[in-house]
Design an enzyme around this catalytic site. Sequence first.
Site, PDB file in Angstrom:
ATOM      1  N   HIS A 190      13.415   2.125  -9.927  1.00  0.00           N
ATOM      2  CA  HIS A 190      13.207   2.089  -8.537  1.00  0.00           C
ATOM      3  C   HIS A 190      12.735   0.650  -8.043  1.00  0.00           C
ATOM      4  O   HIS A 190      12.806   0.160  -6.952  1.00  0.00           O
ATOM      5  CB  HIS A 190      12.221   3.166  -8.185  1.00  0.00           C
ATOM      6  CG  HIS A 190      12.581   4.475  -8.212  1.00  0.00           C
ATOM      7  ND1 HIS A 190      13.111   5.337  -7.179  1.00  0.00           N
ATOM      8  CD2 HIS A 190      13.100   5.200  -9.413  1.00  0.00           C
ATOM      9  CE1 HIS A 190      13.379   6.330  -7.533  1.00  0.00           C
ATOM     10  NE2 HIS A 190      13.604   6.547  -8.889  1.00  0.00           N
ATOM     11  N   ASP A 202      10.030  -6.136  -3.152  1.00  0.00           N
ATOM     12  CA  ASP A 202      10.010  -4.779  -3.110  1.00  0.00           C
ATOM     13  C   ASP A 202      11.548  -3.970  -3.526  1.00  0.00           C
ATOM     14  O   ASP A 202      12.495  -4.828  -3.205  1.00  0.00           O
ATOM     15  CB  ASP A 202       9.794  -4.240  -1.588  1.00  0.00           C
ATOM     16  CG  ASP A 202       9.141  -2.890  -1.673  1.00  0.00           C
ATOM     17  OD1 ASP A 202       9.180  -1.967  -2.398  1.00  0.00           O
ATOM     18  OD2 ASP A 202       8.471  -2.678  -0.608  1.00  0.00           O
TER      19      ASP A 202
HETATM   20  P1  ADP Z   1       6.528   2.172  -2.412  1.00  0.00           P
HETATM   21  O1  ADP Z   1       7.515   3.099  -3.096  1.00  0.00           O
HETATM   22  O2  ADP Z   1       6.107   0.787  -3.004  1.00  0.00           O
HETATM   23  O3  ADP Z   1       5.274   3.021  -2.103  1.00  0.00           O
HETATM   24  P2  ADP Z   1       8.234   2.665  -0.245  1.00  0.00           P
HETATM   25  O4  ADP Z   1       8.201   1.978   1.301  1.00  0.00           O
HETATM   26  O5  ADP Z   1       9.806   2.693  -0.659  1.00  0.00           O
HETATM   27  O6  ADP Z   1       7.018   2.038  -0.940  1.00  0.00           O
HETATM   28  O7  ADP Z   1       7.821   4.294   0.068  1.00  0.00           O
HETATM   29  C1  ADP Z   1       6.470   4.764   0.713  1.00  0.00           C
HETATM   30  C2  ADP Z   1       6.729   6.187   1.021  1.00  0.00           C
HETATM   31  O8  ADP Z   1       5.193   6.586   0.997  1.00  0.00           O
HETATM   32  C3  ADP Z   1       7.325   6.236   2.212  1.00  0.00           C
HETATM   33  O9  ADP Z   1       8.161   7.475   2.053  1.00  0.00           O
HETATM   34  C4  ADP Z   1       6.325   6.406   3.204  1.00  0.00           C
HETATM   35  O10 ADP Z   1       6.416   7.376   4.463  1.00  0.00           O
HETATM   36  C5  ADP Z   1       5.051   6.956   2.364  1.00  0.00           C
HETATM   37  N1  ADP Z   1       4.140   6.532   2.724  1.00  0.00           N
HETATM   38  C6  ADP Z   1       3.348   5.382   3.129  1.00  0.00           C
HETATM   39  N2  ADP Z   1       2.397   5.385   3.613  1.00  0.00           N
HETATM   40  C7  ADP Z   1       1.909   6.647   3.802  1.00  0.00           C
HETATM   41  C8  ADP Z   1       0.557   7.272   4.178  1.00  0.00           C
HETATM   42  N3  ADP Z   1      -0.349   6.854   4.596  1.00  0.00           N
HETATM   43  N4  ADP Z   1       0.755   8.655   4.181  1.00  0.00           N
HETATM   44  C9  ADP Z   1       1.794   9.256   3.739  1.00  0.00           C
HETATM   45  N5  ADP Z   1       2.736   8.643   3.024  1.00  0.00           N
HETATM   46  C10 ADP Z   1       2.831   7.530   3.213  1.00  0.00           C
HETATM   47  O1  F6P Z   2       8.471   2.679  -6.023  1.00  0.00           O
HETATM   48  C1  F6P Z   2       7.478   2.331  -7.234  1.00  0.00           C
HETATM   49  C2  F6P Z   2       6.539   3.122  -7.275  1.00  0.00           C
HETATM   50  O2  F6P Z   2       5.991   2.774  -8.479  1.00  0.00           O
HETATM   51  C3  F6P Z   2       6.758   4.521  -7.696  1.00  0.00           C
HETATM   52  O3  F6P Z   2       7.323   4.972  -8.872  1.00  0.00           O
HETATM   53  C4  F6P Z   2       6.103   5.192  -7.026  1.00  0.00           C
HETATM   54  O4  F6P Z   2       6.342   6.387  -6.252  1.00  0.00           O
HETATM   55  C5  F6P Z   2       5.292   4.326  -5.878  1.00  0.00           C
HETATM   56  O5  F6P Z   2       5.455   3.144  -6.480  1.00  0.00           O
HETATM   57  C6  F6P Z   2       3.735   4.761  -5.906  1.00  0.00           C
HETATM   58  O6  F6P Z   2       2.933   4.508  -7.081  1.00  0.00           O
HETATM   59  P1  F6P Z   2       1.843   5.273  -8.044  1.00  0.00           P
HETATM   60  O7  F6P Z   2       2.494   6.320  -8.289  1.00  0.00           O
HETATM   61  O8  F6P Z   2       1.363   4.434  -8.806  1.00  0.00           O
HETATM   62  O9  F6P Z   2       1.151   6.111  -7.009  1.00  0.00           O
END
Ligand code: ADP
Ligand code: F6P
Length: 471
Positions: free
Chosen positions: A162, A370
């Site tokens: 990912h 990202d």
């Molecule tokens: P990462 O995988 O690095 O966390 P992404 O943008 O791909 O970044 O995914 C983040 C996910 O977490 C999204 O589906 C988003 O809606 C969710 N998310 C982000 N902030 C919040 C929050 N404050 N509360 C709940 N869900 C959240």
């Molecule tokens: O998308 C990258 C990632 O490491 C995912 O594996 C995971 O859903 C997300 O970031 C959140 O990180 P963590 O599982 O460490 O809270």
Amino acid sequence: MRQSSLVVIANRLPLDDNAAPDGACEWRRSPGGLASALHAILEQTPATWVGWAGGVGPAPALPDVGTLRLQPVSLTEEELRGYYEGFANSTLWPLYHDAVQQPTFDRGWWETYRTVNRRFAEAAAAVAEPGAAVWVQDYHLQLVPAMLRDLRPDLLIGFFMHVPFPPPELYMQLPRRVELLRGMLGADLVGFQREQAAHNVAQLAKKLLGAHATDDAITVGGRTVRTGAFPVSIDVAEMRALATRPDVVTQAGQLRHSLGEPKRVLLSVDRLDYTKGIEHRLTAYSELLRDGYVKVRDTVMVQVAVPSRERVESYRDLRDRIEGEVGRINGEYGRVGEPAIHYLNQPFSRSDLAALYLTADVMVVTPLRDGMNLVAKEFVAAREDGAGALVLSEFAGAAAELEQAFLVNPHDVDGLKATLLRAMEANGEDLAARMSSMRRHLTEHDIMAWARAYLSALDHSGRLAERLTAP
Ligand code: ADP
Ligand code: F6P
């Protein structure tokens, strides 16, 4: 133990335990891209998800999520430190994200990473039917494909990364680079977010393993592993449905009212992570305030930063720095009852997030690096009204698909300021045209399309992909 013909292994299960006010345990969806994406496709699919439920000690009994069975893997305190906080999130995570933060190479963490990977592999082997497909996720479990192949040569094994997979010159810094590469190449199909990642792996396989490698296949030890790009996506229909629900639309109106009915709302939603570029963004916004390009009463910034990996020192330090900077900006530019930045360090429900997306005039998504960034896609999916501007980092995987966003290099603070201003001043017609083309793309490339593309590449018979639509 009940067995499944489709097993997913990911570090984290899609549920987090959350202490309710009365002390009881409540389960809530974990934030993060991986959990959001896989939860959406697996909720309706008979499958087993093997993963960690958060916390330490004996694994709790977990409820099924629809037709999805959850198989928890336990971690001790020491394992949590060496495997999750250490090797996964202090070595691999920063290194794979362009080393935007210096990776730590601690020799003590490797053995724990290997032990925990073996535990995940054994847990999956125990719940996989003969000939089952096992789909391993992400950098936490990079050794699992080869371990599983040793344990269960009958399985069809997929791996999906990912996060970004770095260029050879960065990857070569890893002390255990050969083992990690061999581990991942134990799969039948290795998927990435971007084609560049498949190219990087091919270069490394040639260099480190003497493999015959192209950007879509690597032959090593008499086996051929297929590789390719499968950009992950979101449940577009779910986000659209949420964002058009009358109560969510009303909530968005109330939010805007609570913000003081400004002319413009800028919104950012991130996990509180140093890869997300939050500090660069705050610098840009603060300079726009300082130089009078934006005024507090007219423009409001909302920064949602959900807590993440808080036991890791670099994350705690980041939180302190960000909170200090938000405090400074509010102290300097805010007025009584009118802060320059509304900062929310808490998780939100899906409908609350949809309401926030509807409230934004400019969505600011500016990670330094990202793998994909699903928040950018969620914002686009939420804007059925065709309004709103998306400012998006060139270094997010999503930029390759959402080309009509206002693309920006977040390291270039002057460029970021200029792009923010351009997005704030864009006319409705321009924004609607951009949004409509991004929405068209997303409709065709939603999370189901991603899963089908990956699973039909893993299993050419198409049977695996067909199961996704099963009730
Ligand atoms: P990462 O995988 O690095 O966390 P992404 O943008 O791909 O970044 O995914 C983040 C996910 O977490 C999204 O589906 C988003 O809606 C969710 N998310 C982000 N902030 C919040 C929050 N404050 N509360 C709940 N869900 C959240
Ligand atoms: O998308 C990258 C990632 O490491 C995912 O594996 C995971 O859903 C997300 O970031 C959140 O990180 P963590 O599982 O460490 O809270």
